[in-house]
Design a protein around this motif. Structure first.
Motif, short mmCIF file in Angstrom:
data_model
loop_
_atom_site.label_atom_id
_atom_site.label_comp_id
_atom_site.label_asym_id
_atom_site.label_seq_id
_atom_site.Cartn_x
_atom_site.Cartn_y
_atom_site.Cartn_z
N GLN A 46 6.37 -2.05 -2.81
CA GLN A 46 6.89 -2.53 -3.81
C GLN A 46 6.08 -2.85 -5.52
O GLN A 46 7.12 -2.82 -6.33
N TYR A 48 1.79 -2.09 -6.68
CA TYR A 48 0.64 -1.68 -6.17
C TYR A 48 -0.28 -2.28 -7.96
O TYR A 48 -0.03 -2.05 -8.49
N SER A 64 -4.34 -3.10 -4.83
CA SER A 64 -3.56 -4.28 -3.35
C SER A 64 -2.71 -3.90 -4.05
O SER A 64 -2.22 -2.42 -4.36
N ASN A 66 2.21 -4.29 -2.04
CA ASN A 66 2.76 -5.10 -1.19
C ASN A 66 3.50 -4.23 -1.01
O ASN A 66 4.19 -2.97 -1.56
N THR A 101 1.44 -7.48 2.70
CA THR A 101 0.01 -6.94 1.43
C THR A 101 -1.08 -6.77 1.95
O THR A 101 -1.27 -7.62 2.91
N ALA A 103 -5.05 -6.32 -0.09
CA ALA A 103 -5.51 -6.32 -1.22
C ALA A 103 -7.83 -5.81 -0.46
O ALA A 103 -8.03 -6.47 0.39
#
Length: 134
Positions: A46, A48, A64, A66, A101, A103
């Motif tokens: 989705q 980054y 990170s 998603n 998610t 990170a």
């Protein structure tokens, strides 16, 4: 006959102008507000982000990501040092999870006289991308 040609040329000109503005709006809408550049469309990823900051003798690396839906997510961060015209990896960090998610943030003491970059390999589901940050 001349009036018909003039009218036809005006109508075609208006159509061309309108179609150009639609193309320009389409490109603008595809721009990423975070990066200021056009981004590819992913099925599993989705969004980054990746960053490297140098503060004194410390390199701080962060990545990170998603996922579109619950998936296997893996991040491999490589701190790379420039040697001549190429880069070599001086430190590697790996994080993974199953979820939406992930990170990770890591730091490394560096030589301030050298040039470094971050190489991040991001995997979400069946998609893998490689991102470089300088």
């Amino acid at each position: 006959m001349t009036k018909v040609k003039k009218l036809l040329s005006v109508v075609l000109s208006v159509i061309m102008i309108c179609s150009c503005s639609v193309c320009a709006n389409t490109v603008f809408a595809a721009e990423s507000p975070d990066e200021g550049q056009i981004m590819p469309l992913y099925e599993d990823i989705q969004s980054y982000s990746a960053a490297i900051t140098i503060s004194g003798v410390t390199a701080n690396c962060s990545v990170s990501v998603n996922a579109q839906s619950r998936s296997y997510i893996k991040i491999v961060m490589e701190l790379q040092k420039k040697s001549g015209s190429s880069y070599s990896t001086v430190e590697t960090w790996t994080s993974s999870t199953t979820g939406m998610t992930l990170a990770t943030n890591k730091s490394k003491t560096i030589n301030v006289l050298s040039t470094y970059r971050l190489k991040a390999t991001i995997t979400v589901g069946s998609e893998t991308i490689i991102v470089y940050r300088y």
